[in-house]
Design a protein around this motif. Structure first.
Motif: not given
Length: 333
Positions: A70-82
């Motif tokens: 089970r993984a939780r991903l955090t995105f900060t922008a559309g073109d940035v690796e989470p």
């Protein structure tokens, strides 16, 4: 079809008019031009780019049973690796190749100004064969995400005229530049036009908070009118397995969850918004993202009810007790 008496009880109504409010003071759509029926997280997932493997090489344990990650991903922008955080990893050998794939996820339609976007996803990998079962991605929230607020000049809501039947309206409203009162959109309405007119008049009394925390985001509110002779419809509390027996097309369900990894047992507040919107499942007590995928799936289920019962029970909630189970549902042929 299930009848109302099979699923519902009735309690005496304390007031002729009741106003039920969801997320008061908290806006759920950061983009004011977006459809108010969708959240920012749902819009992000609609454009999620997620390349994924179908198999992994994982050593086989003695029993050969599937293993959960089970993984939780955090995105900060559309073109940035989470960034990737593992909430549960029962197959350590699968973590590295899976994480490489997860870091390739992108949200090209990322909406700035609303804080980071967190999502949770589950995977089941079968050791030996390496077969990978990829679960659905579900959005979650971070504690620091911005909110909006409003104040009500009129605290009491009354219908403009006596109504003989139950009436309900779920509305969205937001504040726009150059207008003192908010604009309103109707998501669901049952009852005479006079009731909706009263709801609109009430919304017209709402104002921005004086401290500047009001944004142009959408708010949601549910209004309910109960005649003097009517009892408030409410769902009985249910155990999880009993709830599943009331679900529409239960024999077609597909689900794979290990509830023992979610601090079970726990209780869920399940609120019915069908047929207008997806239903909602929220764990009671402390938030735990280990439950997020299960709760998303639980909220996606619809009860097998006639339209007349849906109208009466729209916006009503039930408490579901979730035990410690290993769930592996497959469609029945």
């Amino acid at each position: 079809m299930k009848t109302m008496t099979q699923i519902l009880t009735r309690r005496a109504a304390a007031l002729c008019i009741s106003v039920l409010t969801a997320w008061v003071g908290i806006a759920h759509a950061a983009d004011p031009d977006a459809d108010p029926r969708s959240t920012r997280g749902e819009r992000h997932l609609a454009c999620l780019q997620a390349p994924m493997l179908t198999a992994l090489e994982v050593p086989a344990p003695p029993d050969g049973s599937p293993r959960l990650l089970r993984a939780r991903l955090t995105f900060t922008a559309g073109d940035v690796e989470p960034t990737v955080e593992w909430l549960w990893k029962d197959a350590p050998g699968a973590v590295a190749p899976l994480e490489q794939q997860l870091r390739g996820y992108r949200i090209p339609c990322f909406e700035p100004g609303g804080g980071p976007q967190l999502v949770v996803q589950e995977f089941w990998v079968t050791p030996g064969t390496g077969k990978l079962e990829v679960g659905q991605v579900w959005p979650t929230v971070s504690a620091g995400q911005p909110s909006s607020c409003y104040v009500r000049l009129e605290t009491n809501f009354e219908a403009s005229r006596p109504l003989p039947k139950i009436a309900k309206a779920l509305v969205y409203f937001r504040f726009v530049e150059g207008r003192e009162a908010p604009v309103m959109e109707v998501a669901y309405h049952v009852g005479p036009p006079a009731f909706l007119h009263s709801v609109r008049s009430q919304i017209e009394t709402y104002r921005r908070c004086p401290d500047g925390r009001t944004t142009s985001s959408w708010h949601q509110q549910l209004f309910t009118h109960l005649p003097d002779t009517a009892g408030q419809p409410t769902f009985k509390p249910m155990e999880f397995r009993a709830f599943l027996s009331k679900v529409k097309d239960a024999e077609k369900l597909r689900a794979h969850f290990d509830l023992s990894t979610m601090r079970c047992p726990f209780q869920v507040r399940w609120t019915m918004y069908q047929p207008a919107l997806p239903n909602e499942a929220v764990a009671m007590g402390e938030m735990d993202d280990n439950r997020k995928v299960f709760l998303g799936w639980l909220g996606s289920l619809r009860l097998d009810l006639p339209a007349s019962t849906e109208a009466v029970t729209f916006g009503e909630s039930m408490t579901i007790t979730v035990p410690c189970l290993l769930i592996n549902l497959q469609p029945q042929r």
